[in-house]
Design an enzyme around this catalytic site. Structure first.
Site, mmCIF file in Angstrom:
data_model
loop_
_atom_site.group_PDB
_atom_site.id
_atom_site.type_symbol
_atom_site.label_atom_id
_atom_site.label_comp_id
_atom_site.label_asym_id
_atom_site.label_seq_id
_atom_site.Cartn_x
_atom_site.Cartn_y
_atom_site.Cartn_z
ATOM 1 N N ASP A 2 -27.498 -25.700 -15.342
ATOM 2 C CA ASP A 2 -25.935 -25.481 -14.952
ATOM 3 C C ASP A 2 -25.775 -26.727 -13.929
ATOM 4 O OD1 ASP A 2 -23.734 -24.674 -14.002
ATOM 5 O OD2 ASP A 2 -24.229 -22.895 -13.052
ATOM 6 N N ASP A 8 -18.885 -28.440 -15.398
ATOM 7 C CA ASP A 8 -19.584 -27.271 -15.192
ATOM 8 C C ASP A 8 -20.026 -26.756 -16.512
ATOM 9 O OD1 ASP A 8 -20.916 -25.034 -14.165
ATOM 10 O OD2 ASP A 8 -18.763 -23.992 -13.833
#
Length: 416
Positions: free
Chosen positions: A302, A126
């Site tokens: 992201d 992430d």
């Protein structure tokens, strides 16, 4: 690391560079995807998309709180908003809330190991967070029983540290636990003394064991360097650079450089604003059917967010450029458009326009038999201000994406 771009007076050269941050000694981490946001019958998986949206909202509210705790101020231009809750009809009977389940998830997962001897875990890599956590063997929550669990007693490199770790995700649920340092290995490359949390409270049933943060240290709740930064400082990676290919087949995270076999041509790099702790590229714009409709944007790239979100007024302007598009769900900011004419939507940062494929832009029909489809760009107020988009996997699946701590840049290339 050197940069090919030279200081010239042309404005475009200040915005775009082709810096091939490559390494012969990088490591490849195979990734696999956990399903999608389109149901098998071709309809939009509304409930899962709402879960994803709530999760993204709460994730960045927590990032803001962590940034404030670490630096004594909120990120530039950021407004703290209340955490969101899932609607009651999307909550589990137990009252706990799942971001998604094993069959219906949309995260990109890979394997790491923690401890000596190694204990293996499947994690979501992430770029929108900076901490590492996995379930502890002392976790008593029901969701922990189906996951790999870390046991400090089984490792001879485990060291307990002072403090506690706590993060909230979708629906207000949280993960929390003690803080340890450990040997953490990714594809055979080991970092010693890496801070992480074996969580003892886990209310959200993520479709993975845990989270592996690839963001900046300023949004680390552990107040420690993420693994990539530690690996560079310990000399086990040549560079603090990594690249993603997210696709139906052959998905990969490459650490220590970029994998030239997975893209063609140069990587088009763009400077980022690191002051907020995010991979936030500046000078962005949105292009619809060849025309720039929104400009002057900053874009947070992201890998841990599935969809793409922008400020409501900006997104409304975007869809106004798409014939017969309309607001489908005002609460969650989803728009629809005619399925027969999927628009060509892309992002540009002053160089090439990087388009989202029809498959990735179309989330499915609004209902069975409908001629209206839902778009992958949603309107949301996350507290970023009027010019910041959150750009997730629905964009990243169309490009090779590189992230460089070395030069503080993010870049894109054409997939091979």
């Amino acid at each position: 690391m050197s940069c090919k771009a030279t200081l010239v007076t042309v404005a475009l050269a200040l915005l775009v560079s082709s810096t091939p941050l490559k390494s012969d000694n990088g490591i490849s981490v195979p990734l696999h995807k956990r399903s999608s946001l389109t149901n098998e019958d071709g309809t939009f998986a509304y409930g899962r998309a709402v879960e994803e949206t709530v999760a993204a909202h709460n994730k960045y509210q927590m990032n803001g709180q962590i940034f404030l705790a670490n630096l004594g101020k909120l990120p530039k231009g950021f407004t703290q908003l209340p955490l969101r809750q899932l609607p009651d009809n999307l909550k589990r009977d137990t009252g706990s809330v799942s971001l998604t389940d094993e069959e219906d998830g949309s995260l990109w997962a890979g394997t790491i190991s923690i401890g000596t001897p190694a204990q293996k875990f499947v994690v979501d890599f992430d770029t929108g967070s900076s901490d590492l956590w996995v379930p502890s063997s002392t976790c008593t929550a029901s969701v922990c029983t189906s996951k790999h669990q870390y046991s400090a007693k089984l490792s001879n490199t485990s060291k307990h540290k002072n403090g506690t770790f706590s993060i909230r995700y979708g629906g207000g649920d949280s993960v929390s636990g003690p803080i340890y340092s450990e040997t953490v290995a990714v594809s055979g490359i080991s970092v010693t003394g890496q801070a992480f949390s074996p969580v003892t409270t886990l209310a959200s049933n993520l479709p993975v064991d845990g989270i592996f943060g690839l963001g900046y240290p300023s949004i680390s709740q552990l107040k420690q360097n993420p693994w990539v930064n530690s690996a560079k400082s310990q000399g086990v990676l040549d560079s603090a650079v990594f690249g993603f290919k997210l696709a139906t087949n052959g998905s990969e995270l490459f650490l220590g450089g970029t994998n030239e076999a997975l893209y063609s041509g140069d990587i088009e790099y763009h400077s980022i604003d690191t002051s907020n702790g995010f991979w936030q590229a500046t000078g962005g714009s949105v292009v619809v059917d060849g025309k720039t409709v929104v400009s002057g944007l900053e874009t947070i790239i992201d890998s841990g967010t599935t969809l793409i979100y922008g400020p409501p007024a900006s997104v409304a302007k975007l869809y106004a450029a798409i014939p017969d598009a309309k607001l489908f769900d005002s609460t969650n900011g989803f728009y629809s458009f005619p399925c027969a004419s999927i628009p060509s939507v892309g992002f540009s940062w002053g160089g090439k326009t990087w388009y989202i494929s029809a498959e990735n832009f179309n989330l499915g029909t609004t209902a069975q038999g409908s001629d209206q489809c839902v778009g992958a760009i949603g309107a949301q107020e996350f507290g970023f201000g009027n010019s910041v988009y959150l750009v997730g996997d629905r964009f990243m699946q169309n490009v090779y994406t590189a992230f460089s701590f070395e030069d503080e840049k993010v870049g894109f290339a054409v997939l091979s």
